[in-house]
Design an enzyme around this catalytic site. Structure first.
Site, short mmCIF file in Angstrom:
data_model
loop_
_atom_site.label_atom_id
_atom_site.label_comp_id
_atom_site.label_asym_id
_atom_site.label_seq_id
_atom_site.Cartn_x
_atom_site.Cartn_y
_atom_site.Cartn_z
N LYS A 1 -12.91 -4.70 -6.21
CA LYS A 1 -13.50 -3.37 -6.44
C LYS A 1 -12.58 -2.50 -7.28
CE LYS A 1 -12.00 -1.78 -1.90
NZ LYS A 1 -12.27 -2.43 -0.63
N LYS B 1 -9.11 -12.18 -9.70
CA LYS B 1 -10.12 -12.17 -8.65
C LYS B 1 -11.08 -11.00 -8.86
CE LYS B 1 -9.58 -11.64 -4.00
NZ LYS B 1 -9.00 -11.66 -2.67
N LYS C 1 0.82 -1.22 0.00
CA LYS C 1 0.00 0.00 0.00
C LYS C 1 0.85 1.26 0.00
CE LYS C 1 -4.27 -1.60 2.23
NZ LYS C 1 -5.21 -1.33 3.32
P1 AMP Z 1 -11.61 -7.00 0.36
O1 AMP Z 1 -12.77 -6.19 -0.10
O2 AMP Z 1 -10.68 -7.39 -0.75
O3 AMP Z 1 -10.91 -6.42 1.55
O4 AMP Z 1 -12.20 -8.39 0.86
C1 AMP Z 1 -13.10 -8.53 1.93
C2 AMP Z 1 -13.43 -10.00 2.09
O5 AMP Z 1 -14.05 -10.52 0.91
C3 AMP Z 1 -12.21 -10.89 2.36
O6 AMP Z 1 -12.54 -11.84 3.37
C4 AMP Z 1 -11.96 -11.60 1.05
O7 AMP Z 1 -11.47 -12.90 1.26
C5 AMP Z 1 -13.35 -11.66 0.41
N1 AMP Z 1 -13.22 -11.52 -1.05
C6 AMP Z 1 -12.81 -10.42 -1.74
N2 AMP Z 1 -12.81 -10.64 -3.07
C7 AMP Z 1 -13.21 -11.93 -3.24
C8 AMP Z 1 -13.40 -12.76 -4.39
N3 AMP Z 1 -13.22 -12.30 -5.63
N4 AMP Z 1 -13.83 -14.03 -4.20
C9 AMP Z 1 -14.03 -14.49 -2.95
N5 AMP Z 1 -13.87 -13.77 -1.83
C10 AMP Z 1 -13.46 -12.50 -1.95
#
Ligand code: AMP
Ligand code: TRP
Length: 338
Positions: A205, A202, A119
């Site tokens: 956002k 993956k 970051k």
């Molecule tokens: P983040 O928004 O990347 O901080 O993710 C928040 C939560 O969502 C975390 O527990 C990730 O493991 C899950 N997560 C984020 N993106 C994915 C994805 N494409 N598939 C499955 N789980 C996800």
């Protein structure tokens, strides 16, 4: 006031209020598990606004995203009467314990955190804040205040959990048994959701193309449009093959994660059908799953007073537990009680 059931172990997890909508990956990969885990644990779910300001935030947006995040979690099934869903800044013990933990963390130890390296590189080393540097230590405070047995997180949080355990052990050794050792509960990758336009990446956002991303707050017609324009391949066979057919594999994976029907059974049922048929049915399945969540979330956001009341209820429950842990910590380090 507290409906906590002391016969169950505690659980804590946190989410950043950094987007206006959760996406399908967040929902299927994390939130569905959080909802399910409420049954077996006293769950504390913390919306981490203190963490959010480790990078610049517009105050108006931060406030809106905090409420939007809460509304989506409640709409998806986090029950504010049963679990504690709360805003981190409404529980002062988080910042207070973080300070104490800052003082037992080595500078080198904190420097090894890979998320900070990533970051801060993005921000440009000079403009990264000291808050971003101590981010994992605040996260350790979030966790240790609640003596949780389980901390459900994605794989990317493993290093922060290890730091949390190191700090807990160090504090206990130096000042006497205070913290329970938390266990990471790494959410299984079975529900890993990929980008609809770049199905080897993956779903995230920060997707390059918004068409690759299904948001919980999307309206039905844009969900349908995005699924219909999902990238597939030219051989026309509905079969999972992550290497050669990542697009179709992802569509089957999403379908299976939502309905519980196995990919094998889906392959069987769709044998001989075209991608168009699969996409049409998948769009219906996705809309049936997240449409009601979106509608309920919108309703909650239009009842701001009620939403804030539910969050205050969560903060009351969280404060009761967090203050007790902090009092013990303050006593152990040698602070005088007023
Ligand atoms: P983040 O928004 O990347 O901080 O993710 C928040 C939560 O969502 C975390 O527990 C990730 O493991 C899950 N997560 C984020 N993106 C994915 C994805 N494409 N598939 C499955 N789980 C996800
Ligand atoms: N760092 C976590 C993330 O980016 C969010 C978080 C903050 C968290 N405090 C937490 C997760 C405590 C679990 C427990 O996803």
């Amino acid at each position: 006031m507290s409906s906590l059931d002391n016969s169950k172990p505690n659980l804590l997890s946190g989410m950043q209020p950094s987007a206006s909508s959760l996406h399908l990956g967040n929902y299927l990969g994390a939130l569905v598990n959080w909802v399910a885990m409420q049954k077996d644990f006293n769950a504390f779910y913390c919306i981490v606004d203190l963490h959010a300001i480790t990078v610049p935030q517009d105050p108006f947006e931060l406030r809106a995203n905090t409420r939007r995040t809460a509304a989506q979690y409640i709409a998806a099934g986090i029950d504010p009467a049963h679990s504690a869903l709360f805003i981190q800044s409404q529980v002062p013990a988080h910042a207070q314990l973080a300070w104490v933990l800052n003082c037992i963390t080595g500078f080198g130890e904190a420097s090894r955190m890979t998320q900070f390296k990533d970051k801060s590189q993005k921000a440009g080393a000079e403009s990264a804040s000291v808050g971003l540097f101590t981010y994992p230590i605040l996260q350790a405070a979030d966790i240790l205040l609640y003596q949780p047995k389980a901390v459900p997180v994605g794989e990317d949080q493993r290093q922060h959990l290890e730091l949390t355990r190191d700090l807990a052990e160090r504090f206990n050794t130096r000042f006497g048994e205070t913290f329970v050792m938390p266990q990471a509960h790494i959410l299984k990758e079975t529900a890993k959701i990929y980008d609809l336009q770049v199905p080897t990446a993956k779903m995230s956002k920060s997707a390059a193309d918004p068409k690759g991303l299904i948001n919980i707050m999307d309206d039905n017609s844009s969900i349908t449009k995005k699924i219909k324009s999902a990238v597939t391949d030219t051989d026309g066979v509905i079969k999972a093959d992550a290497v050669n057919k990542p697009g179709v594999t992802n569509l089957l994976g999403i379908y299976s994660a939502i309905t519980g029907e196995s990919v094998l059974s889906l392959e069987d049922r769709f044998a001989g059908a075209g991608y168009g048929v699969l996409k049409t049915e998948l769009a219906e399945v996705v809309i049936a799953a997240i449409g009601p969540i979106r509608d309920r979330a919108n309703e909650l956001m239009s009842e701001e007073t009620e939403l804030d009341r539910l969050l205050a209820l969560g903060a009351d429950k969280a404060n009761a537990v967090a203050e007790a842990t902090l009092a013990k910590v303050y006593e152990r380090v040698g602070f005088i009680k007023r």
